[in-house]
Design an enzyme around this catalytic site. Structure first.
Site, PDB file in Angstrom:
ATOM      1  N   PRO A  12       0.796  -1.220   0.000  1.00  0.00           N
ATOM      2  CA  PRO A  12       0.000   0.000   0.000  1.00  0.00           C
ATOM      3  C   PRO A  12       0.833   1.276   0.000  1.00  0.00           C
ATOM      4  O   PRO A  12       1.886   1.354   0.637  1.00  0.00           O
ATOM      5  CB  PRO A  12      -0.809  -0.103   1.301  1.00  0.00           C
ATOM      6  N   ASN A  13       0.315   2.245  -0.731  1.00  0.00           N
ATOM      7  CA  ASN A  13       0.872   3.605  -0.833  1.00  0.00           C
ATOM      8  C   ASN A  13       2.156   3.695  -1.646  1.00  0.00           C
ATOM      9  O   ASN A  13       2.658   4.793  -1.898  1.00  0.00           O
ATOM     10  CB  ASN A  13       1.097   4.227   0.571  1.00  0.00           C
ATOM     11  N   ARG A  20       5.360  10.895  -2.634  1.00  0.00           N
ATOM     12  CA  ARG A  20       5.071  10.588  -1.222  1.00  0.00           C
ATOM     13  C   ARG A  20       6.335  10.766  -0.373  1.00  0.00           C
ATOM     14  O   ARG A  20       7.307  10.014  -0.536  1.00  0.00           O
ATOM     15  CB  ARG A  20       4.604   9.137  -1.127  1.00  0.00           C
ATOM     16  N   TYR A  25      11.352   8.449   1.174  1.00  0.00           N
ATOM     17  CA  TYR A  25      11.232   7.325   0.240  1.00  0.00           C
ATOM     18  C   TYR A  25      11.929   7.565  -1.107  1.00  0.00           C
ATOM     19  O   TYR A  25      11.943   6.672  -1.948  1.00  0.00           O
ATOM     20  CB  TYR A  25       9.750   6.997   0.018  1.00  0.00           C
ATOM     21  N   ASN A  76       7.943  -5.491  -0.932  1.00  0.00           N
ATOM     22  CA  ASN A  76       7.881  -4.405   0.041  1.00  0.00           C
ATOM     23  C   ASN A  76       6.421  -4.339   0.484  1.00  0.00           C
ATOM     24  O   ASN A  76       5.580  -3.822  -0.245  1.00  0.00           O
ATOM     25  CB  ASN A  76       8.322  -3.078  -0.580  1.00  0.00           C
ATOM     26  N   ALA A  79       3.077  -0.681   4.900  1.00  0.00           N
ATOM     27  CA  ALA A  79       2.680  -0.679   6.314  1.00  0.00           C
ATOM     28  C   ALA A  79       2.154  -2.038   6.772  1.00  0.00           C
ATOM     29  O   ALA A  79       2.145  -2.312   7.982  1.00  0.00           O
ATOM     30  CB  ALA A  79       1.634   0.398   6.561  1.00  0.00           C
ATOM     31  N   GLU A 100      12.571  -9.372   1.619  1.00  0.00           N
ATOM     32  CA  GLU A 100      11.767  -8.200   1.996  1.00  0.00           C
ATOM     33  C   GLU A 100      12.605  -6.939   1.822  1.00  0.00           C
ATOM     34  O   GLU A 100      13.758  -6.904   2.259  1.00  0.00           O
ATOM     35  CB  GLU A 100      11.317  -8.364   3.452  1.00  0.00           C
ATOM     36  N   HIS A 102      12.714  -2.621   2.133  1.00  0.00           N
ATOM     37  CA  HIS A 102      12.144  -1.344   2.560  1.00  0.00           C
ATOM     38  C   HIS A 102      13.038  -0.231   2.053  1.00  0.00           C
ATOM     39  O   HIS A 102      14.269  -0.302   2.198  1.00  0.00           O
ATOM     40  CB  HIS A 102      12.036  -1.272   4.084  1.00  0.00           C
ATOM     41  N   ARG A 109      13.371   4.392  12.529  1.00  0.00           N
ATOM     42  CA  ARG A 109      12.161   5.223  12.461  1.00  0.00           C
ATOM     43  C   ARG A 109      11.291   5.007  13.709  1.00  0.00           C
ATOM     44  O   ARG A 109      11.769   4.541  14.728  1.00  0.00           O
ATOM     45  CB  ARG A 109      11.428   4.901  11.155  1.00  0.00           C
TER      46      ARG A 109
HETATM   47  C1  DQA Z   1       8.195   1.106   3.874  1.00  0.00           C
HETATM   48  C2  DQA Z   1       8.247   1.375   5.384  1.00  0.00           C
HETATM   49  C3  DQA Z   1       6.879   1.232   6.003  1.00  0.00           C
HETATM   50  O1  DQA Z   1       6.938   1.494   7.408  1.00  0.00           O
HETATM   51  C4  DQA Z   1       5.904   2.197   5.378  1.00  0.00           C
HETATM   52  O2  DQA Z   1       4.612   2.003   5.901  1.00  0.00           O
HETATM   53  C5  DQA Z   1       5.884   2.100   3.888  1.00  0.00           C
HETATM   54  C6  DQA Z   1       7.161   1.971   3.186  1.00  0.00           C
HETATM   55  C7  DQA Z   1       9.556   1.401   3.209  1.00  0.00           C
HETATM   56  O3  DQA Z   1       9.717   0.995   2.062  1.00  0.00           O
HETATM   57  O4  DQA Z   1      10.417   2.044   3.796  1.00  0.00           O
HETATM   58  O5  DQA Z   1       4.851   2.215   3.253  1.00  0.00           O
HETATM   59  O6  DQA Z   1       7.886  -0.259   3.658  1.00  0.00           O
END
Ligand code: DQA
Length: 147
Positions: A12-13, A20, A25, A76, A79, A100, A102, A109
């Site tokens: 998501p996102n 964003r 990011y 990835n 959240a 995985e 990020h 964080r």
């Molecule tokens: C994320 C880190 C997560 O905490 C966050 O909710 C994201 C992006 C990252 O790529 O750093 O959406 O996965």
């Protein structure tokens, strides 16, 4: 089953990458990352299929479909990393190598980002290296598949 196909999943996102919170990011869009991954996959003799969704159930459905179709998953989970036992269960169920990724270093964080449920299904985790992390994950996946 395609022995060279890697499923690249964006949670998501991540469709908003580029605009964003770029200070966290980065400035690459999701399309930029997918393009770099496609190129890198070619160099490694792999292919990449990409999938992005903002919906937890859709992520689970896609992971379930990967069994028998792909050789590995780079994910990835956004959240859902920090909340979703269902996503963890789906990753465990397909029994494929999982890496995985990020973009940000989740360990420096907020405390709620410092725990990953999904990491329990991962062979390895890359965090904090921005878009480069995805490329490193693909290299690592090539190595795992060659073992
Ligand atoms: C994320 C880190 C997560 O905490 C966050 O909710 C994201 C992006 C990252 O790529 O750093 O959406 O996965």
């Amino acid at each position: 089953m395609n022995p060279n196909k890697i499923l690249l999943i964006h949670g998501p996102n991540l469709n908003l990458l580029g605009t964003r919170e770029p200070e966290i990011y980065g400035k690459d869009t999701l399309a930029d990352i997918d393009e770099k991954m496609t190129q890198k996959a070619e160099e490694l003799g792999l292919s990449v299929e990409t999938f992005q969704t903002n919906h937890e159930g859709a992520l689970i459905d896609r992971i379930q479909q990967a069994a028998g179709d792909c050789s590995g998953i780079v994910i990835n989970p956004g959240a859902y990393t920090h909340t979703s036992i269902a996503l963890l269960d789906a990753l465990l169920a397909v029994d494929l190598p999982v890496i995985e990724v990020h973009l940000s270093n989740i360990h420096r964080r907020e405390s709620f980002r410092q725990h990953s449920y999904t990491a329990k299904a991962a062979t390895g985790i890359i965090a904090g290296l921005g878009a480069t992390g995805y490329l490193l994950a693909l290299e690592a996946m090539a190595g795992l598949l060659a073992e």
